[in-house]
Design an enzyme around this catalytic site. Structure first.
Site, PDB file in Angstrom:
ATOM      1  N   HIS A  90       0.832  -1.242   0.012  1.00 33.26           N
ATOM      2  CA  HIS A  90       0.099  -0.048  -0.062  1.00 33.26           C
ATOM      3  C   HIS A  90       0.980   1.310  -0.084  1.00 33.26           C
ATOM      4  CE1 HIS A  90      -4.019  -1.754   0.805  1.00 33.26           C
ATOM      5  NE2 HIS A  90      -3.639  -2.660   0.950  1.00 33.26           N
ATOM      6  N   HIS A 222       7.988  -7.174   3.937  1.00 29.07           N
ATOM      7  CA  HIS A 222       6.406  -6.919   4.174  1.00 29.07           C
ATOM      8  C   HIS A 222       5.698  -8.002   4.026  1.00 29.07           C
ATOM      9  CE1 HIS A 222       2.591  -4.813   4.425  1.00 29.07           C
ATOM     10  NE2 HIS A 222       2.274  -5.470   3.466  1.00 29.07           N
TER      11      HIS A 222
END
Length: 320
Positions: A90, A222
């Site tokens: 994101h 991530h």
């Protein structure tokens, strides 16, 4: 990026390492989690801790701007801590829309990255406003407006785009998909997003298990590392922040990055990630994302060496 060793040279004991899962714009959850971490960690250990944020600071929740302000202020508020801010998928998309990602280089344009996914452009409603001509694919998807507004099978309504980016736009005072966001985001926030790392390594991190204290290498990324690709090649690409890749699997993959690659099985290596909307602790594979960006789910962190889990929802009697 230099490889690091984690130890408290003043005491000889292992330095505390805190890994914090996806925040997704939930500022009050971040505040509560930080407060709870302070309650369960000795003050001298907390103030000297290595704190690794596992990415996804924006979208879904209502207060991305406040979350980033909080993170930017941490180094001055806690100067003896070391802070690592990983990029999530994101955050990469947010940075792509603001056009603060590094250029691909070697004469490659961002437009070339669109081609492999162009069959999705219409349904995902890719952004076509100001500046789109030289924008990374994920920036166009992030600010887009999909035709289908409900996600099957969970019947969740999309917030603006497939990234649920509308709350991020709104936190800066502009409507979803507006190029005005490029001017509304402060320069220090743009620098924060531009400086996010795609991977972080530590050479000596301790973790407690049934056999006692184990010294390990730690890789924080991530989503995870692809099990079918050479690890060193992946790390090289991640350290270089290779933006010629339109979809970075280590930031956005699912099943293909869930496990520790076989190549690392022979040498003790902690691989810690967020991203997956789950809490999963299996040996040295740590996935810390209980929230998934959902309002009713907690934001979690894991403390090493102890492997103690702390959540924003923990109450004052959590140690009893």
């Amino acid at each position: 990026m230099q490889k690091n060793e984690v130890s408290d040279s003043g005491t000889g004991k292992p330095r505390v390492v805190i890994c914090i899962g996806d925040i997704h714009g939930f500022y009050s959850k971040l505040q509560n989690l930080w407060s709870n971490l302070q309650k369960v960690i000795l003050p001298e250990d907390f103030t000297s801790a290595l704190v690794i944020f596992l990415g996804d600071y924006c979208d879904r929740g209502p207060h991305t701007k406040e979350v980033i302000d909080f993170l930017i202020n941490l180094p001055s508020a806690y100067p003896n801590q070391k802070h690592v801010f990983l990029s999530g998928n994101h955050d990469l998309a947010f940075a792509a829309f603001l056009r603060v990602l590094p250029e691909p280089g070697n004469g490659v344009s961002f437009e070339e990255g669109w081609k492999a996914y162009e069959e999705n452009e219409d349904n995902e409603g890719w952004y076509k406003g100001f500046g789109y001509e030289n924008m990374h694919l994920q920036g166009r998807r992030w600010a887009g407006s999909p035709k289908v507004r409900i996600i099957p099978p969970i019947k969740t309504e999309i917030k603006g785009s497939i990234y649920d980016a509308a709350p991020t736009f709104e936190s800066y005072g502009v409507p979803h998909g507006s190029s005005d966001l490029m001017n509304a985001v402060p320069d220090e926030h743009k620098k924060f997003l531009a400086d996010l790392v795609w991977v972080h390594e530590e050479e000596d991190v301790c973790i407690e298990n049934e056999e006692g204290i184990q010294h390990c290498k730690l890789i924080a990324v991530h989503a995870g590392l692809e099990k079918a690709k050479n690890v060193e090649e992946q790390l090289k690409c991640l350290k270089a922040k290779d933006t010629s890749i339109p979809k970075v699997e280590s930031l956005s993959g699912r099943k293909n990055v869930w496990d520790i690659p076989q190549e690392l099985q022979g040498k003790p290596t902690i691989v810690v990630s967020g991203h997956h909307g789950k809490l999963h602790i299996d040996g040295l594979r740590l996935i810390i994302d209980e929230s998934g960006g959902l309002e009713n789910n907690p934001v979690a962190a894991i403390i090493l060496p102890s492997q103690k889990l702390v959540r924003d929802t923990d109450t004052d009697n959590m140690n009893k």
